[in-house]
Design a protein around this motif. Structure first.
Motif, PDB file in Angstrom:
ATOM      1  N   ALA A  40       0.877  -1.080   0.401  1.00 20.92           N
ATOM      2  CA  ALA A  40      -0.405  -0.202   0.175  1.00 20.92           C
ATOM      3  C   ALA A  40       0.271   1.468  -0.323  1.00 20.92           C
ATOM      4  O   ALA A  40       0.882   2.473  -1.048  1.00 20.92           O
ATOM      5  N   ALA A  41       1.808   1.155   0.702  1.00 19.53           N
ATOM      6  CA  ALA A  41       3.150   2.667   1.272  1.00 19.53           C
ATOM      7  C   ALA A  41       3.412   2.424  -0.446  1.00 19.53           C
ATOM      8  O   ALA A  41       4.030   3.921  -0.772  1.00 19.53           O
ATOM      9  N   LYS A  42       3.827   1.450  -1.225  1.00 19.18           N
ATOM     10  CA  LYS A  42       4.367   1.591  -2.495  1.00 19.18           C
ATOM     11  C   LYS A  42       3.617   2.461  -3.525  1.00 19.18           C
ATOM     12  O   LYS A  42       3.930   3.186  -4.912  1.00 19.18           O
ATOM     13  N   VAL A  43       2.488   2.151  -3.543  1.00 13.51           N
ATOM     14  CA  VAL A  43       1.257   1.858  -4.674  1.00 13.51           C
ATOM     15  C   VAL A  43      -0.023   3.443  -4.279  1.00 13.51           C
ATOM     16  O   VAL A  43      -0.987   3.880  -5.250  1.00 13.51           O
ATOM     17  N   LYS A  44       0.372   3.830  -3.205  1.00 13.24           N
ATOM     18  CA  LYS A  44      -0.574   5.016  -2.408  1.00 13.24           C
ATOM     19  C   LYS A  44      -0.692   6.197  -3.607  1.00 13.24           C
ATOM     20  O   LYS A  44      -1.966   7.089  -3.015  1.00 13.24           O
ATOM     21  N   ASP A  45       0.306   6.383  -4.589  1.00 13.35           N
ATOM     22  CA  ASP A  45       0.065   7.675  -5.079  1.00 13.35           C
ATOM     23  C   ASP A  45      -0.690   7.159  -6.339  1.00 13.35           C
ATOM     24  O   ASP A  45      -1.090   7.906  -6.916  1.00 13.35           O
ATOM     25  N   VAL A  46      -0.996   5.958  -6.713  1.00 13.55           N
ATOM     26  CA  VAL A  46      -1.788   5.448  -7.475  1.00 13.55           C
ATOM     27  C   VAL A  46      -2.892   4.491  -7.503  1.00 13.55           C
ATOM     28  O   VAL A  46      -3.934   4.731  -8.632  1.00 13.55           O
ATOM     29  N   LYS A  47      -3.027   4.449  -6.342  1.00 11.27           N
ATOM     30  CA  LYS A  47      -4.751   2.880  -5.684  1.00 11.27           C
ATOM     31  C   LYS A  47      -4.838   3.619  -4.674  1.00 11.27           C
ATOM     32  O   LYS A  47      -3.819   4.594  -4.016  1.00 11.27           O
ATOM     33  N   LYS A  48      -6.090   3.310  -4.322  1.00 12.97           N
ATOM     34  CA  LYS A  48      -6.532   3.762  -2.764  1.00 12.97           C
ATOM     35  C   LYS A  48      -6.695   2.235  -2.503  1.00 12.97           C
ATOM     36  O   LYS A  48      -7.546   1.987  -3.109  1.00 12.97           O
ATOM     37  N   ILE A  49      -6.356   2.045  -1.502  1.00  9.40           N
ATOM     38  CA  ILE A  49      -6.219   0.576  -1.259  1.00  9.40           C
ATOM     39  C   ILE A  49      -7.117   1.184   0.853  1.00  9.40           C
ATOM     40  O   ILE A  49      -7.112   2.090   1.184  1.00  9.40           O
ATOM     41  N   LEU A  50      -7.799  -0.422   0.651  1.00 13.08           N
ATOM     42  CA  LEU A  50      -8.722  -0.504   2.042  1.00 13.08           C
ATOM     43  C   LEU A  50      -7.940  -1.885   2.909  1.00 13.08           C
ATOM     44  O   LEU A  50      -8.600  -2.633   2.400  1.00 13.08           O
ATOM     45  N   ILE A  51      -7.093  -1.993   3.800  1.00 15.94           N
ATOM     46  CA  ILE A  51      -7.363  -2.867   4.116  1.00 15.94           C
ATOM     47  C   ILE A  51      -8.555  -3.461   6.123  1.00 15.94           C
ATOM     48  O   ILE A  51      -8.926  -1.687   6.445  1.00 15.94           O
ATOM     49  N   PHE A  52      -9.533  -3.780   5.429  1.00 16.87           N
ATOM     50  CA  PHE A  52     -10.390  -4.404   6.495  1.00 16.87           C
ATOM     51  C   PHE A  52      -9.973  -5.773   7.564  1.00 16.87           C
ATOM     52  O   PHE A  52      -9.837  -6.512   6.768  1.00 16.87           O
ATOM     53  N   ILE A  53      -9.978  -5.649   8.600  1.00 18.67           N
ATOM     54  CA  ILE A  53      -9.568  -6.273   9.473  1.00 18.67           C
ATOM     55  C   ILE A  53     -10.608  -6.695  10.418  1.00 18.67           C
ATOM     56  O   ILE A  53     -11.267  -5.882  11.114  1.00 18.67           O
ATOM     57  N   ASP A  54     -11.636  -7.953  10.230  1.00 21.15           N
ATOM     58  CA  ASP A  54     -12.475  -8.887  11.246  1.00 21.15           C
ATOM     59  C   ASP A  54     -11.749  -9.038  12.592  1.00 21.15           C
ATOM     60  O   ASP A  54     -10.923  -9.525  12.259  1.00 21.15           O
ATOM     61  N   GLU A  55     -12.266  -8.836  13.899  1.00 18.65           N
ATOM     62  CA  GLU A  55     -12.439  -9.191  14.458  1.00 18.65           C
ATOM     63  C   GLU A  55     -10.739  -8.731  15.610  1.00 18.65           C
ATOM     64  O   GLU A  55      -9.611  -9.334  15.776  1.00 18.65           O
TER      65      GLU A  55
END
Length: 410
Positions: free
Chosen positions: A86-101
């Protein structure tokens, strides 16, 4: 997750039930999704209320590249790989990290999210059923928003059941709806899964409706579920036994409820109510015992919480009984309904030169009614000569002798 639960996953805002405060018109989460501009957050709320289901709406209505983990079965090493990506592509993609529990990651493990959240490398959403103030790293908590999901109410469960019927084409009568809504205790996922089990039983005997016969078959198979009628009957007998100071009967009816599959939290809530309704000021400790028991039930769960419930039931059964506080608020409500237009006395208003006389300047007590003058002769609380409440009669008569009568006429 059952196939039906997966089919019923919401696709749009209208499909999510019971969370209008965040996903309804002008809801903070709906606005963020519509603008395709999410924020890092902790979703917290009881099981089956729609936290993870909301992810489906996000996937279908935003441009985020989504990575979905469950902290119960995922190592932080796996998650770190995505954080680095995510850190590498932050300027070209929007990343969502969803963590259950999310609470399954301890506070030290949660530290891995701090740099990325602060640098806006990605959006982090953690879903939890636990109190975030206790289970989430304070440093992380200060960098995200808390989004509270509410427990589903009966009407929300019914709505989910109607959606399930439209998919599976097995109808359900009112008694069965009431049964599922009650035993699911606000858990939509549980309700759908139970409906699927009951509908499969119905189909297996060539029926197209879930009715009392299907509930009876399920009860026999599981040896744990009882009908809605039994729920109300046993709960009534349970409360009346405690009120009647019969601990043996109270324990018996509670045991039947637990064996029938009753939620112990329902039993604990009833004990908290009874502690004020039927014991009250005769033993003020009763309320503390009951509320502590309710907390213990949440903390411990079945089967061990039966010990906490048993201790509380015996204590409340043998406590002296007084309903004086119950009668007092009932009387006050009756008068209040008829006198809603009475002005608060001027000397009780928070204004300059109101004429208020502070009791501390008169030795701690001033013999003066604080009610509006039109009802200044009203007495709502009449103490009973029972248990610790007997002392209240002496206190009130000493303070108000010649003004109000507090004789126990019960």
């Amino acid at each position: 997750m059952s196939g039906l639960s997966e089919i019923l996953r919401p696709k749009n805002f209208e499909d999510v039930v019971g969370q209008e405060h965040i996903l309804g018109e002008k809801g903070i989460l709906k606005l963020a999704i519509e603008k395709d501009s999410l924020f890092s957050a902790i979703f917290y709320g009881p099981p089956g209320c729609g936290k993870t289901s909301t992810l489906e709406v996000i996937k279908l209505n935003t441009s985020y590249e989504v990575y979905h983990f469950n902290a119960a079965i995922t190592s932080t090493a796996e998650v770190k790989k995505i954080l680095e990506y995510a850190a590498k592509v932050k300027d070209v993609k929007k990343i969502l990290i969803f963590i259950d529990e999310f609470h399954r990651f301890n506070k030290k493990q949660q530290d891995i999210f701090l740099p990325g959240v602060e640098a806006f490398d990605y959006v982090l959403i953690g879903a939890t059923t636990e109190n975030p103030y206790k289970m989430v790293n304070p440093a992380l908590l200060s960098r995200v928003r808390l989004v509270a999901f509410k427990k589903l109410q009966k009407e929300h469960i019914i709505k989910l059941l109607e959606k399930a019927v439209n998919v599976k084409k097995v109808d359900i009568n009112e008694n069965a709806k009431d049964f599922i809504a009650r035993v699911s205790n606000g858990d939509g996922r549980f309700a759908i899964n139970l409906y699927e089990i009951l509908s499969d039983i119905a189909i297996s005997i060539d029926k197209k409706i879930i009715d009392e016969e299907i509930l009876q078959i399920y009860s026999s198979d599981e040896n744990r579920v009882y009908t809605a009628k039994e729920h109300y009957n046993l709960a009534s007998a349970f409360i009346k036994s405690i009120r009647g100071s019969d601990p043996d009967a109270a324990l018996y009816y509670m045991a039947r409820m637990i064996e029938g599959g009753e939620d112990p939290r329902f039993i604990a809530r009833r004990l908290v109510i009874l502690a004020s309704e039927d014991i009250g000021l005769a033993d003020p400790m009763a309320l503390l015992v009951a509320t502590s028991t309710a907390q213990a039930v949440e903390l411990v769960g079945l089967p061990e919480c039966m010990l906490n419930l048993s201790q509380c039931v015996i204590y409340l059964s043998l406590a002296p009984k007084s309903n004086s506080s119950t009668l007092a608020i009932q009387k006050a409500l009756e008068v209040a309904k008829d006198t809603m237009n009475l002005d608060v006395p001027r000397d009780l208003l928070n204004i300059p030169d109101s004429g208020y006389k502070n009791p501390h300047k008169f030795g701690g007590f001033l013999k003066k009614s604080y009610l509006p003058k039109e009802i200044s002769d009203k007495v709502f609380y009449t103490p009973k000569s029972i248990g610790k409440e007997k002392k209240n009669i002496e206190i009130l008569e000493t303070l108000w002798r010649g003004v109000k009568q507090y004789d126990d006429k019960s």
